[in-house]
Scaffold this motif. Structure first.
Motif, short mmCIF file in Angstrom:
data_model
loop_
_atom_site.label_atom_id
_atom_site.label_comp_id
_atom_site.label_asym_id
_atom_site.label_seq_id
_atom_site.Cartn_x
_atom_site.Cartn_y
_atom_site.Cartn_z
N MET A 188 1.61 143.68 88.12
CA MET A 188 0.61 144.18 87.18
C MET A 188 0.69 145.69 87.07
O MET A 188 0.63 146.24 85.96
N VAL A 244 3.02 140.41 78.87
CA VAL A 244 1.80 140.65 78.08
C VAL A 244 0.99 139.38 77.97
O VAL A 244 -0.23 139.38 78.14
N HIS A 245 1.70 138.30 77.74
CA HIS A 245 1.02 137.02 77.61
C HIS A 245 0.32 136.64 78.91
O HIS A 245 -0.78 136.08 78.91
N ILE A 276 -0.91 138.68 81.24
CA ILE A 276 -2.13 139.47 81.39
C ILE A 276 -3.21 138.98 80.44
O ILE A 276 -4.38 138.86 80.79
N TYR A 277 -2.77 138.67 79.25
CA TYR A 277 -3.68 138.13 78.25
C TYR A 277 -4.37 136.87 78.80
O TYR A 277 -5.59 136.73 78.75
N TRP A 306 -6.86 137.70 81.51
CA TRP A 306 -8.10 138.25 81.02
C TRP A 306 -9.00 137.19 80.40
O TRP A 306 -10.21 137.23 80.56
N THR A 307 -8.38 136.26 79.70
CA THR A 307 -9.22 135.22 79.08
C THR A 307 -10.00 134.47 80.16
O THR A 307 -11.16 134.13 79.96
N GLU A 315 -10.40 135.53 83.62
CA GLU A 315 -11.14 136.35 84.58
C GLU A 315 -12.34 137.05 83.97
O GLU A 315 -13.39 137.15 84.58
N PHE A 316 -12.16 137.52 82.73
CA PHE A 316 -13.20 138.36 82.16
C PHE A 316 -14.17 137.60 81.26
O PHE A 316 -15.26 138.08 81.00
N TYR A 339 -17.41 136.99 82.88
CA TYR A 339 -18.15 138.24 83.03
C TYR A 339 -18.71 138.71 81.70
O TYR A 339 -19.87 139.10 81.60
N TRP A 340 -17.88 138.64 80.68
CA TRP A 340 -18.35 139.06 79.36
C TRP A 340 -19.56 138.25 78.94
O TRP A 340 -20.57 138.82 78.50
N ARG A 361 -26.85 139.85 79.08
CA ARG A 361 -27.80 140.73 79.74
C ARG A 361 -27.95 142.04 78.98
O ARG A 361 -29.02 142.59 78.84
N LEU A 371 -23.83 147.72 74.79
CA LEU A 371 -22.66 148.05 75.60
C LEU A 371 -22.08 149.43 75.30
O LEU A 371 -21.89 150.23 76.20
#
Lengths: 122, 122
Positions: A6, A79-80, A82-83, A86-87, A89-90, A93-94, A100, A105
């Motif tokens: 990474m 790239v794919h 990491i993409y 993110w879908t 992991e985040f 959270y998002w 909230r 933001l």
DNA sequence: TTCATATGTCACCAAAAGGTGACATATAAG
DNA sequence: CTTATATGTCACCTTTTGGTGACATATGAA
């Protein structure tokens, strides 16, 4: 994907000339080093080769020597990956934070209600 | 998103300790600098502050001074913006290349058929 | 062989990144 | 006030990054 990988991908992408090289390879798949260098008026061949080495180290560029040329290819896999990361992991959270923080933001952080610090004005 | 901003975000993410700081702030929103430092056994406070400065420069962390403390927050917006950019910019490329390269992406590049270079032995 | 082209390798240099300790400032608590 | 805590700032150091030119090597062409 291991942390070192990474690091390599993000570090490689953290450079405008290197992102530009990727764009070039997307437009001209299989072109060689000198061809890439032609696109840069302010940078020489050795610098381009170093950037290519960084990109190859991150596996964002794959090269193959054909005769005396080196053919260069953009590899979208990192790239794919990491993409994808993110879908998964985040996204949770998002969802939580967006619920909230609503649409505040970009504007301001949301202070924790540790101490009462005067009223919000407006 | 301007190139400089992208540079900042990618450069900030190209560091395992910095990504770890983001994880910490996701788990403990609003915690202060010393609290973050506690998680690192091999790094001092000044180094953590420098990492935080990098993250704030990339807008990945937002801070607010409350009393003598500095409350720290993870800001997912820049990640989301890059995410958005990738979905649009790369999806078309992925579709085209994946159709062309099929599942050979991780294994080998696809040489252009410029010159006939002997038969493939496989 | 000879010449041109494409790339690889080396030493070198300037600037930035990443870390430290020492010290200054601001706030909380007594 | 004094003292402890939390952070900010400074000079300093080492390593990495990003660039250069000079030269070596490998291939293609005549």
């Amino acid at each position: 994907m291991k942390p070192d990988e990474m690091d390599a991908v993000f570090a490689a992408l953290a450079s405008e000339p290197r992102r530009r090289i990727l764009d070039i390879l997307k437009k001209e798949p299989g072109c060689n080093v000198n061809r890439v260098t032609e696109f840069f008026g302010d940078m020489g061949r050795i610098a381009v080769m170093k950037h290519l080495a960084v990109l190859e180290g991150a596996n964002l560029v794959i090269s193959e020597k054909v005769g005396r040329e080196r053919q260069l290819w953009f590899n979208p896999v990192p790239v794919h990956m990491i993409y994808d990361r993110w879908t998964t992991e985040f996204s949770a959270y998002w969802a939580g934070q967006l619920a909230r923080m609503k649409y505040r933001l970009e504007n301001a952080p949301v202070p924790i209600d540790r101490k009462k610090r005067g009223g919000s004005r407006g």
